[in-house]
Write a protein that holds these residues in place. Structure first.
Motif, mmCIF file in Angstrom:
data_model
loop_
_atom_site.group_PDB
_atom_site.id
_atom_site.type_symbol
_atom_site.label_atom_id
_atom_site.label_comp_id
_atom_site.label_asym_id
_atom_site.label_seq_id
_atom_site.Cartn_x
_atom_site.Cartn_y
_atom_site.Cartn_z
ATOM 1 N N VAL A 4 72.802 51.925 97.376
ATOM 2 C CA VAL A 4 74.073 51.212 97.390
ATOM 3 C C VAL A 4 75.203 52.144 96.944
ATOM 4 C CG1 VAL A 4 75.400 49.364 96.299
ATOM 5 C CG2 VAL A 4 73.070 48.927 97.086
ATOM 6 N N THR A 5 74.953 52.924 95.899
ATOM 7 C CA THR A 5 75.961 53.863 95.395
ATOM 8 C C THR A 5 76.332 54.894 96.446
ATOM 9 O OG1 THR A 5 75.168 53.598 93.120
ATOM 10 C CG2 THR A 5 76.456 55.572 93.605
ATOM 11 N N TRP A 6 75.335 55.321 97.230
ATOM 12 C CA TRP A 6 75.584 56.334 98.259
ATOM 13 C C TRP A 6 76.162 55.746 99.540
ATOM 14 C CZ3 TRP A 6 69.969 58.581 97.570
ATOM 15 C CH2 TRP A 6 69.901 59.232 96.328
ATOM 16 N N GLY A 7 76.387 54.435 99.548
ATOM 17 C CA GLY A 7 76.955 53.801 100.727
ATOM 18 C C GLY A 7 75.952 53.590 101.840
ATOM 19 N N VAL A 8 74.668 53.487 101.471
ATOM 20 C CA VAL A 8 73.602 53.295 102.450
ATOM 21 C C VAL A 8 73.058 51.883 102.311
ATOM 22 C CG1 VAL A 8 71.316 54.055 103.198
ATOM 23 C CG2 VAL A 8 72.987 55.731 102.369
ATOM 24 N N GLU A 9 72.884 51.197 103.424
ATOM 25 C CA GLU A 9 72.318 49.857 103.397
ATOM 26 C C GLU A 9 70.887 49.935 102.857
ATOM 27 O OE1 GLU A 9 71.197 46.295 103.264
ATOM 28 O OE2 GLU A 9 73.273 46.707 103.865
ATOM 29 N N PRO A 10 70.588 49.278 101.731
ATOM 30 C CA PRO A 10 69.255 49.397 101.138
ATOM 31 C C PRO A 10 68.167 48.689 101.919
ATOM 32 C CG PRO A 10 70.577 47.830 99.910
ATOM 33 C CD PRO A 10 71.494 48.472 100.901
ATOM 34 N N GLY A 11 68.552 47.725 102.766
ATOM 35 C CA GLY A 11 67.525 47.032 103.524
ATOM 36 C C GLY A 11 66.706 46.101 102.653
ATOM 37 N N PRO A 12 65.487 45.791 103.069
ATOM 38 C CA PRO A 12 64.685 44.787 102.366
ATOM 39 C C PRO A 12 63.894 45.339 101.180
ATOM 40 C CG PRO A 12 63.502 45.508 104.303
ATOM 41 C CD PRO A 12 64.835 46.238 104.319
ATOM 42 N N LEU A 13 64.494 46.254 100.418
ATOM 43 C CA LEU A 13 63.794 46.741 99.235
ATOM 44 C C LEU A 13 63.665 45.611 98.227
ATOM 45 C CD1 LEU A 13 65.526 50.204 98.628
ATOM 46 C CD2 LEU A 13 63.345 49.768 99.736
ATOM 47 N N PRO A 14 62.525 45.510 97.541
ATOM 48 C CA PRO A 14 62.364 44.457 96.538
ATOM 49 C C PRO A 14 63.325 44.659 95.379
ATOM 50 C CG PRO A 14 60.559 46.038 96.403
ATOM 51 C CD PRO A 14 61.341 46.374 97.644
ATOM 52 N N ASP A 15 63.817 43.574 94.838
ATOM 53 C CA ASP A 15 64.748 43.633 93.716
ATOM 54 C C ASP A 15 64.048 43.131 92.464
ATOM 55 O OD1 ASP A 15 66.749 43.516 91.885
ATOM 56 O OD2 ASP A 15 68.199 42.534 93.190
ATOM 57 N N PRO A 16 63.633 44.019 91.560
ATOM 58 C CA PRO A 16 62.878 43.598 90.388
ATOM 59 C C PRO A 16 63.716 42.823 89.380
ATOM 60 C CG PRO A 16 63.430 45.902 90.226
ATOM 61 C CD PRO A 16 63.846 45.454 91.600
ATOM 62 N N ARG A 17 65.029 42.747 89.589
ATOM 63 C CA ARG A 17 65.863 42.047 88.616
ATOM 64 C C ARG A 17 65.686 40.537 88.673
ATOM 65 N NH1 ARG A 17 71.499 44.667 90.233
ATOM 66 N NH2 ARG A 17 70.517 44.367 92.261
ATOM 67 N N ILE A 18 65.015 40.051 89.705
ATOM 68 C CA ILE A 18 64.887 38.601 89.831
ATOM 69 C C ILE A 18 63.908 38.039 88.818
ATOM 70 C CG2 ILE A 18 65.470 38.645 92.286
ATOM 71 C CD1 ILE A 18 62.530 38.353 92.951
ATOM 72 N N SER A 19 63.142 38.886 88.146
ATOM 73 C CA SER A 19 62.231 38.394 87.118
ATOM 74 C C SER A 19 62.011 39.473 86.084
ATOM 75 C CB SER A 19 60.883 37.990 87.732
ATOM 76 O OG SER A 19 60.235 39.107 88.286
ATOM 77 N N GLY A 20 61.817 39.056 84.852
ATOM 78 C CA GLY A 20 61.507 39.999 83.791
ATOM 79 C C GLY A 20 62.741 40.620 83.180
ATOM 80 N N PRO A 21 62.530 41.499 82.193
ATOM 81 C CA PRO A 21 63.629 42.144 81.487
ATOM 82 C C PRO A 21 64.245 43.267 82.300
ATOM 83 C CG PRO A 21 61.535 42.943 80.673
ATOM 84 C CD PRO A 21 61.233 41.837 81.655
#
Length: 238
Positions: free
Chosen positions: A204-221
């Motif tokens: 995201v920072t590099w301006g690239v579409e991340p696609g369907p990478l899993p987002d670990p922020r949805i659960s846990g610390p």
């Protein structure tokens, strides 16, 4: 023993002698081992001493993401010894349950260091100390490159992470496009959720579409599970 680092032959012990360690500090100097003692321990013949040295490196030289006077010269030593055979000692490092080669842990330490001095504009330390670490970001990026395609997955992941974290420096951002595929296929699918999160952040920072990478922020610390966020005291438990 000398170490081949590209075309350069480096004697790690000369690096220790070249630094006036009395003029630089780290966290809790009255409790933690002196920085050269910690660094020498990384290459000790006793594997328990090595594991303790890695622990002390994280808890004293970069305690709670802080940058000290000893941090930059210590990082230079770590960069120089990455190729040493003793860095293949297996163990669990930095509150991480994965058993992995010490080389992977040291690469991750370098990556965390790069992130620490670029994520916060002011940096987590005295300006001169932070500037000294920022000055060696190109060295960290270069040191990680030989391991970007390492046969050991955990070393490979740590190397991609270390290299990626340096690219927040403007002078290194030009390398982002060539690292995008490695971030996707190495960090983006890692079993370690912290790396998956950082893959998405980098893309995201590099301006690239991340696609369907899993987002670990949805659960846990917090994805990187930094140890002090689990209630670590102000002083490291040496």
């Amino acid at each position: 023993m000398t170490i081949n680092a590209g075309s350069e032959v480096i004697d790690p012990w000369s690096l220790l002698l070249a630094t006036d360690w009395n003029s630089v500090d780290h966290c809790c100097p009255d409790v933690a081992p002196a920085t050269p003692v910690i660094l020498a321990g990384l290459l000790d013949d006793d594997e328990d001493v090595q594991r303790s040295a890695v622990r002390d490196l994280g808890q004293a030289v970069t305690h709670q993401n802080s940058i000290y006077g000893a941090t930059a010269p210590a990082a230079r030593f770590v960069i120089a010894v990455l190729g040493h055979r003793r860095t293949m000692t297996s163990g669990t490092y930095f509150h991480d349950e994965r058993c992995r080669p010490m080389r992977a842990a040291l690469l991750e330490w370098l990556g965390n260091l790069a992130d620490d001095v670029t994520y916060d504009e002011d940096g987590p330390g005295e300006p001169d100390d932070v500037a000294a670490v920022r000055a060696i970001l190109p060295l960290i990026c270069k040191a990680a490159r030989p391991y970007l395609a390492d046969a050991d997955l955990l070393i490979r992941e740590a190397a991609v992470y270390a290299a990626a974290m340096t690219l927040a420096a403007p002078e290194l951002a030009v390398h982002a496009p060539e690292l995008v595929p490695r971030v996707r296929r190495t960090l983006g699918v890692s079993e370690y959720r912290g790396y998956r999160y950082m893959a998405k952040r980098c893309l995201v920072t590099w301006g690239v579409e991340p696609g369907p990478l899993p987002d670990p922020r949805i659960s846990g610390p917090h994805p990187m599970d930094r140890p002090w966020e689990d209630g670590c005291s102000d002083d490291p438990p040496f």
